[in-house]
Design a protein around this motif. Structure first.
Motif, mmCIF file in Angstrom:
data_model
loop_
_atom_site.group_PDB
_atom_site.id
_atom_site.type_symbol
_atom_site.label_atom_id
_atom_site.label_comp_id
_atom_site.label_asym_id
_atom_site.label_seq_id
_atom_site.Cartn_x
_atom_site.Cartn_y
_atom_site.Cartn_z
ATOM 1 N N GLY A 137 0.788 -1.224 0.000
ATOM 2 C CA GLY A 137 0.000 0.000 0.000
ATOM 3 C C GLY A 137 0.815 1.266 0.000
ATOM 4 N N ARG A 138 2.145 1.186 0.168
ATOM 5 C CA ARG A 138 2.992 2.379 0.130
ATOM 6 C C ARG A 138 3.263 2.723 -1.328
ATOM 7 N N ALA A 139 2.732 3.818 -1.802
ATOM 8 C CA ALA A 139 2.891 4.194 -3.204
ATOM 9 C C ALA A 139 4.159 5.022 -3.396
ATOM 10 N N PHE A 140 4.720 4.932 -4.573
ATOM 11 C CA PHE A 140 5.815 5.795 -4.986
ATOM 12 C C PHE A 140 5.399 6.410 -6.314
ATOM 13 N N PRO A 141 5.596 7.717 -6.480
ATOM 14 C CA PRO A 141 5.103 8.352 -7.703
ATOM 15 C C PRO A 141 5.930 7.958 -8.917
ATOM 16 N N PRO A 142 5.306 7.999 -10.107
ATOM 17 C CA PRO A 142 6.128 7.843 -11.299
ATOM 18 C C PRO A 142 7.041 9.070 -11.393
ATOM 19 N N ALA A 143 8.280 8.861 -11.801
ATOM 20 C CA ALA A 143 9.203 9.983 -11.931
ATOM 21 C C ALA A 143 8.764 10.918 -13.046
ATOM 22 N N PHE A 144 8.197 10.349 -14.101
ATOM 23 C CA PHE A 144 7.644 11.117 -15.211
ATOM 24 C C PHE A 144 6.400 10.402 -15.693
ATOM 25 N N ALA A 145 5.420 11.171 -16.135
ATOM 26 C CA ALA A 145 4.215 10.611 -16.750
ATOM 27 C C ALA A 145 3.775 11.566 -17.849
ATOM 28 N N TRP A 146 3.401 11.012 -19.024
ATOM 29 C CA TRP A 146 2.967 11.852 -20.135
ATOM 30 C C TRP A 146 2.096 11.032 -21.083
ATOM 31 N N PRO A 147 1.183 11.701 -21.787
ATOM 32 C CA PRO A 147 0.360 11.011 -22.778
ATOM 33 C C PRO A 147 1.144 10.845 -24.084
ATOM 34 N N ALA A 148 0.671 9.957 -24.948
ATOM 35 C CA ALA A 148 1.359 9.691 -26.213
ATOM 36 C C ALA A 148 1.523 10.967 -27.046
ATOM 37 N N ALA A 149 0.565 11.874 -26.954
ATOM 38 C CA ALA A 149 0.637 13.123 -27.730
ATOM 39 C C ALA A 149 1.647 14.118 -27.161
ATOM 40 N N ARG A 150 2.164 13.833 -25.983
ATOM 41 C CA ARG A 150 3.161 14.693 -25.329
ATOM 42 C C ARG A 150 2.641 16.123 -25.103
ATOM 43 N N ALA A 151 1.358 16.231 -24.823
ATOM 44 C CA ALA A 151 0.754 17.545 -24.585
ATOM 45 C C ALA A 151 1.155 18.117 -23.236
ATOM 46 N N TRP A 152 1.583 17.271 -22.324
ATOM 47 C CA TRP A 152 2.017 17.676 -20.987
ATOM 48 C C TRP A 152 2.927 16.603 -20.413
ATOM 49 N N CYS A 153 3.589 16.960 -19.333
ATOM 50 C CA CYS A 153 4.444 15.989 -18.647
ATOM 51 C C CYS A 153 4.462 16.325 -17.164
ATOM 52 N N ILE A 154 4.318 15.296 -16.355
ATOM 53 C CA ILE A 154 4.459 15.423 -14.902
ATOM 54 C C ILE A 154 5.828 14.872 -14.534
ATOM 55 N N ALA A 155 6.573 15.617 -13.740
ATOM 56 C CA ALA A 155 7.862 15.161 -13.213
ATOM 57 C C ALA A 155 7.756 15.166 -11.694
ATOM 58 N N PHE A 156 8.110 14.056 -11.054
ATOM 59 C CA PHE A 156 7.987 13.963 -9.599
ATOM 60 C C PHE A 156 9.256 13.308 -9.076
ATOM 61 N N ASP A 157 10.277 14.125 -8.838
ATOM 62 C CA ASP A 157 11.568 13.594 -8.435
ATOM 63 C C ASP A 157 11.513 13.033 -7.022
ATOM 64 N N VAL A 158 12.376 12.094 -6.764
ATOM 65 C CA VAL A 158 12.417 11.400 -5.484
ATOM 66 C C VAL A 158 12.674 12.356 -4.321
ATOM 67 N N ASP A 159 13.430 13.420 -4.535
ATOM 68 C CA ASP A 159 13.783 14.336 -3.448
ATOM 69 C C ASP A 159 12.865 15.558 -3.342
ATOM 70 N N ALA A 160 11.888 15.674 -4.203
ATOM 71 C CA ALA A 160 11.053 16.881 -4.242
ATOM 72 C C ALA A 160 9.790 16.726 -3.397
ATOM 73 N N HIS A 161 9.297 17.860 -2.900
ATOM 74 C CA HIS A 161 8.039 17.896 -2.147
ATOM 75 C C HIS A 161 6.891 18.357 -3.044
ATOM 76 N N PHE A 162 7.118 18.293 -4.334
ATOM 77 C CA PHE A 162 6.129 18.753 -5.309
ATOM 78 C C PHE A 162 6.267 17.934 -6.583
ATOM 79 N N ALA A 163 5.215 17.983 -7.383
ATOM 80 C CA ALA A 163 5.269 17.444 -8.740
ATOM 81 C C ALA A 163 5.385 18.636 -9.676
ATOM 82 N N GLY A 164 6.332 18.584 -10.585
ATOM 83 C CA GLY A 164 6.469 19.632 -11.591
ATOM 84 C C GLY A 164 5.647 19.262 -12.807
ATOM 85 N N VAL A 165 5.063 20.262 -13.452
ATOM 86 C CA VAL A 165 4.222 20.010 -14.619
ATOM 87 C C VAL A 165 4.593 20.993 -15.716
#
Length: 196
Positions: A137-165
């Protein structure tokens, strides 16, 4: 559908910083690739009061009220408009997945982090990560997530307290205005506030 691990990492090439150097690689870790017209940070914890403030100084209530990794990622994907679409996800090989990530090719971001590439929906990822972590049940975020069209990207680094978009100006404005999310505009040219 289930999360599918991919051995061909050509899909990750667009994430590489256009310039070399540690600063460009870190900007990509924090906010995603340098191709979008706007960026934001979605906070899991409030920004530190001073540079490199220890997270241990935060009250327990702050941690108790923070969204979990999967809640934050799922909500951001919903706002960006891809909750039911297939996504590409990079999973950091340093998290204690049990069983370990499959022995597929790895994407190496400037010698800073190595990731396995997967494809599926955000629900597929959330289900997989809850079954593949210790304690369960302990989740870890994907470091990056994006759709095939590359319209956006989420970055969630291991050391960050935020997700960058990174996304279009319209999508970032929508994210900044979304209820239930604590967000701030961001720039790849400046170092975000970080905990020590």
């Amino acid at each position: 559908m289930t999360l599918e691990f991919i051995d061909d990492i050509r899909e990750t090439a667009w994430l590489r910083p256009p310039e070399s150097g540690h600063a460009a690689a870190e900007a990509t870790l924090w906010l995603g690739p340098a191709r979008f017209e706007a960026y934001a940070r979605v906070l899991q914890l409030p920004d530190p009061v001073y540079d490199r403030q220890p997270e241990a100084e935060l009250a327990d209530a702050v941690f108790d009220g923070a969204p979990s990794d999967d809640e934050l990622v799922t909500r951001v994907v919903e706002v960006l408009g891809g909750s039911s679409d297939d996504l590409f996800l990079l999973l950091w090989e340093g998290y204690p997945y049990r069983p370990a990530l499959p022995a597929t090719a790895r994407f190496d971001l400037a010698g800073l982090r190595r990731y396995a590439l997967a494809r599926g929906t955000v629900e597929d990822w959330a289900r997989w990560v809850h079954e593949a972590t210790e304690p369960p049940g302990r989740a870890f975020p994907p470091a990056f997530a994006w759709p095939a069209a590359r319209a956006w990207c989420i970055a969630f680094d291991v050391d960050a307290h935020f997700a960058g978009v990174g996304a279009s100006e319209e999508a970032i404005t929508r994210l900044l205005d979304a209820e239930g999310l604590s967000t701030a505009r961001a720039s790849r040219e400046s170092t975000p506030p970080l905990y020590g």
